[in-house]
Enzyme design. Structure first.
Site, mmCIF file in Angstrom:
data_model
loop_
_atom_site.group_PDB
_atom_site.id
_atom_site.type_symbol
_atom_site.label_atom_id
_atom_site.label_comp_id
_atom_site.label_asym_id
_atom_site.label_seq_id
_atom_site.Cartn_x
_atom_site.Cartn_y
_atom_site.Cartn_z
ATOM 1 N N SER A 1 -2.780 9.113 1.568
ATOM 2 C CA SER A 1 -3.825 8.153 1.921
ATOM 3 C C SER A 1 -4.906 8.808 2.765
ATOM 4 O O SER A 1 -6.110 8.638 2.505
ATOM 5 C CB SER A 1 -3.210 6.972 2.673
ATOM 6 O OG SER A 1 -4.199 6.089 3.153
ATOM 7 N N GLU B 1 8.935 -3.367 7.680
ATOM 8 C CA GLU B 1 8.184 -2.810 6.557
ATOM 9 C C GLU B 1 8.797 -3.145 5.204
ATOM 10 O O GLU B 1 8.418 -2.588 4.174
ATOM 11 C CB GLU B 1 8.078 -1.294 6.715
ATOM 12 C CG GLU B 1 7.337 -0.861 7.954
ATOM 13 C CD GLU B 1 5.827 -0.980 7.843
ATOM 14 O OE1 GLU B 1 5.272 -0.580 6.802
ATOM 15 O OE2 GLU B 1 5.192 -1.488 8.790
ATOM 16 N N HIS C 1 7.873 5.879 5.273
ATOM 17 C CA HIS C 1 8.929 4.933 4.907
ATOM 18 C C HIS C 1 10.133 5.717 4.403
ATOM 19 O O HIS C 1 9.983 6.823 3.856
ATOM 20 C CB HIS C 1 8.476 3.966 3.809
ATOM 21 C CG HIS C 1 7.463 2.969 4.257
ATOM 22 N ND1 HIS C 1 6.377 2.619 3.487
ATOM 23 C CD2 HIS C 1 7.356 2.233 5.398
ATOM 24 C CE1 HIS C 1 5.647 1.721 4.121
ATOM 25 N NE2 HIS C 1 6.225 1.467 5.280
ATOM 26 N N CYS D 1 7.163 2.418 -4.861
ATOM 27 C CA CYS D 1 6.330 1.620 -3.948
ATOM 28 C C CYS D 1 5.773 0.389 -4.639
ATOM 29 O O CYS D 1 5.562 -0.649 -4.010
ATOM 30 C CB CYS D 1 5.167 2.454 -3.422
ATOM 31 S SG CYS D 1 5.607 3.617 -2.113
#
Length: 444
Positions: free
Chosen positions: A28, A174, A245, A367
């Site tokens: 990202s 999360e 994660h 994801c």
């Protein structure tokens, strides 16, 4: 009664853009401010769904969230018409625009944590939306996630959709990206393995640890599985390496946990694995750092592959749905080739899928999906609009090709015409799915 694992993928929205908002997510940050391709992104996601459908798996989807979220800007004191607000923010506080246009809700693995009915006390499927409060852009998602899950899983006889946990740093949650259900078969009682990065103190030096032990324990209590759940500390060094994660360094299904050597705190790992062996026909498949470095594991998203039993639930014939980056990385590809020759473990096939637009924003195949174990009766109780077939995928592809932009550049967020295009696309989607005025902007 037969049970299946259904995958509900996030339908990538028309706002797909690269803002680089997620600290610790290396992809990202690397691709921040690049030009995105929303049409290509959504079509890649739909093709991945089609791949699973054609392999014989149950495949559903979740709605894109409304973006931009102008209610956030109004709450922050901006007023006027929608276009006036965009123009004001673009001039006065342009850094707010990526927040309200964030594309991150596409990653359904963060949408919620799920406990199937064989595990819960009341025999229902339990779903709790993640509050995602560690990052500003994701903390705005959970109210819309709650609404979407209640739309998809509306039958209260079979499903219990909880509200997100209390929004406090000690309860940072999360979702399923840090949770794995291990079991001998889908219809048997399983064990929820919760992986956390914070337990009241910070263990990381470079990046924030997002999931807390308190949040994981709260979910277990809420779902009625606190007596069987296991809690395992993610190694702080692997978080600092970019595994924001747990699903970046580990994936499990049935009796198998497939993970990188550096994924967990070693002392806790030994203790928890011993307990799992006593409760299940548990198999730990560890990938050594010599075979795949942690850098290669993170850049290829090897462990963000979907690990699937056979379509009929056979845990001895598993497959990986891996990103093409795994094929393109020499070390990872060599490891997978060797793995396919190892008959002591149950993974028999690897299918590579192209989700490059998602990967560039920090999310791989796993994801993009929320796993939900369902019985025949529970599948029948799901809103059928959200269970896919070939015809519905074709319709969604046509919708994407009609309404999505080919590209979104960072400067486009300041142009009210992007807002108009996004809302127009979502309005057409609700008409296609016959959902009525689902989104807030439709109710003005």
């Amino acid at each position: 009664m037969k049970f299946y694992e259904a995958n509900f993928d996030g339908l990538i929205g028309p706002n797909h853009n690269y803002a680089g908002l997620a600290a610790g997510n290396l992809a990202s940050v690397k691709n921040a401010k690049h030009v995105s391709q929303p049409k290509q992104a959504a079509l890649e996601g739909l093709e991945k769904m089609r791949t699973l459908l054609r392999l014989g798996y149950k495949q559903g989807f979740l709605l894109p969230q409304q973006r931009p979220r102008l209610d956030i800007l109004r709450n922050l004191g901006f007023s006027g018409s929608d276009s006036e607000i965009i123009n004001k923010v673009a001039k006065q506080q342009p850094n707010f625009l990526p927040l309200i246009y964030s594309a991150s809700s596409m990653w359904a693995a963060n949408a919620a944590t799920v406990t199937p009915s064989p595990d819960s006390e009341d025999g229902r499927v339990h779903l709790t939306p993640a509050n995602l409060l560690t990052t500003n852009h994701r903390s705005i998602e959970h109210t819309e996630t709650f609404k979407c899950l209640n739309t998809v899983f509306s039958n209260s006889e079979h499903f219990a959709v909880h509200e997100a946990l209390h929004s406090h740093t000690e309860f940072a949650d999360e979702g399923a990206a840090n949770h794995t259900r291990l079991c001998s078969s889908y219809d048997s009682k399983g064990v929820g393995l919760f992986v956390y990065g914070r337990d009241g103190q910070s263990h990381t030096q470079r990046f924030p640890a997002r999931q807390t032990l308190h949040a994981s324990k709260a979910i277990a209590r809420q779902h009625g599985i606190e007596q069987t759940a296991k809690f395992l500390l993610q190694h702080p060094d692997v978080i600092d390496a970019g595994a924001f994660h747990n699903d970046v360094v580990a994936v499990g299904n049935g009796p198998l946990l497939f993970f990188h050597q550096e994924a967990f705190d070693t002392n806790q790992q030994s203790e928890i694995f011993t307990q799992l062996v006593e409760q299940l026909p548990f198999q730990a498949l560890e990938v050594s750092s010599k075979d795949v470095s942690i850098e290669d594991a993170i850049s290829s998203y090897l462990f963000n592959s979907q690990l699937l039993a056979s379509p009929d639930g056979d845990m001895t014939k598993m497959c990986l749905i891996a990103p093409t980056e795994c094929r393109d990385n020499a070390a990872v590809n060599n490891y997978l080739s060797t793995l396919m020759e190892d008959k002591s473990q149950p993974i028999r096939e690897v299918h590579f899928v192209d989700v490059r637009q998602s990967m560039s924003n920090g999310g791989g195949p796993a994801c993009l999906r929320l796993r939900v174990v369902l019985s025949d009766k529970e599948i029948a109780a799901v809103n059928p609009t959200f269970i896919l077939n070939e015809g519905q995928i074709n319709k969604l592809q046509t919708w994407v090709k009609t309404y999505y932009r080919d590209e979104i550049a960072p400067a486009d967020l300041a142009d009210p015409s992007l807002m108009d295009d996004c809302y127009r696309a979502l309005d057409a989607l609700t008409q296609l799915l016959q959902l009525g005025s689902y989104y807030d902007f439709q109710q003005v």
